[in-house]
Design an enzyme around this catalytic site. Sequence first.
Site, mmCIF file in Angstrom:
data_model
loop_
_atom_site.group_PDB
_atom_site.id
_atom_site.type_symbol
_atom_site.label_atom_id
_atom_site.label_comp_id
_atom_site.label_asym_id
_atom_site.label_seq_id
_atom_site.Cartn_x
_atom_site.Cartn_y
_atom_site.Cartn_z
ATOM 1 N N GLY A 250 39.805 89.607 31.704
ATOM 2 C CA GLY A 250 40.008 90.353 32.949
ATOM 3 C C GLY A 250 41.267 89.918 33.681
ATOM 4 O O GLY A 250 42.006 90.752 34.226
ATOM 5 N N ASP A 251 41.529 88.618 33.686
ATOM 6 C CA ASP A 251 42.747 88.101 34.313
ATOM 7 C C ASP A 251 43.984 88.615 33.579
ATOM 8 O O ASP A 251 44.993 88.957 34.193
ATOM 9 C CB ASP A 251 42.744 86.570 34.298
ATOM 10 C CG ASP A 251 41.438 85.987 34.791
ATOM 11 O OD1 ASP A 251 40.864 86.564 35.727
ATOM 12 O OD2 ASP A 251 40.992 84.977 34.234
#
Length: 300
Positions: A250-251
């Site tokens: 996600g990052d």
Amino acid sequence: MIFTLTLNPSIDYVVHMDEFVSGMTNRTTKEEYYIGGKGINVSCILAQLGVRSTAMGFTAGFTGAEIEKGLEKMGICSDFIRLENGISRINIKLRADSESEINCQGPSVSDDELEQLIAKTARLKDGDTIILAGSIPHTMPEDTYERILRSLEGRKIRIIADAAKQLLLSCLPFRPFLIKPNRQELSELFDRDVRDERDTELCAYELMKLGARNVIVSLGGDGAVLFAEDGKVYRSGTLNERVLSTVGSGDSMAAGFLAGFLEKGDYGYALKLGTACGNATAFSSGLAGREKIYEIFEKL
């Protein structure tokens, strides 16, 4: 300039074994460690894409010194506040017949140390970007992100907020450029079971009414969908490769989206690059490298 904020960074100790048996002595097949924390992950992926950033937040003790040293080796600028007490946390990631994690609490942060951080972020200028990512240490007030963003009011600063529940909601009045919840996080935010496309759309538009300018909803194996401030909806798929770890995916997506938007100002291109970064990390043992990212990008 881009600034990533990681209030509770870590060293992630990844332990591989064939199987884990509770209550028994288990032997590993391989160990790795990585510098962790959501904002730091964003800085690392931005560096792979040739985009400079400065990592900010708190570090403490010998583990904190190792975090700063590791970033320096990767050519990433940092401007952490060194805490007087405690150590930066070590998180254990267990890779056996399934993925398990033990995430530690981290050091205590005093009011004075928080004020030092707010003084640093308050020096951001028009055109800068700040990425507030992840949880806050258990000793910090719940309105920490809100206090940081309040110090930036009146300036043209691009805000990306990657947090959960109330921590995310407190950022919305400040008109963040991007938030990126997944369906599970949407379910928690709205206290409802978000399963299908219609539910996802309703929740995303509600978050935009509350202040978010762009909302990416991660759909796991089904890709991602972007509800953009230009009124359009953009979609991206995913590739069918072996997933080695979802940590940092996600990052990586947030970093890729930002880099893509800064490069071309095009939401579709930004989503595609973000998706490529998220996929590439999922298909890697750690965070993705540049070569893997663009290999995936060409296949999407």
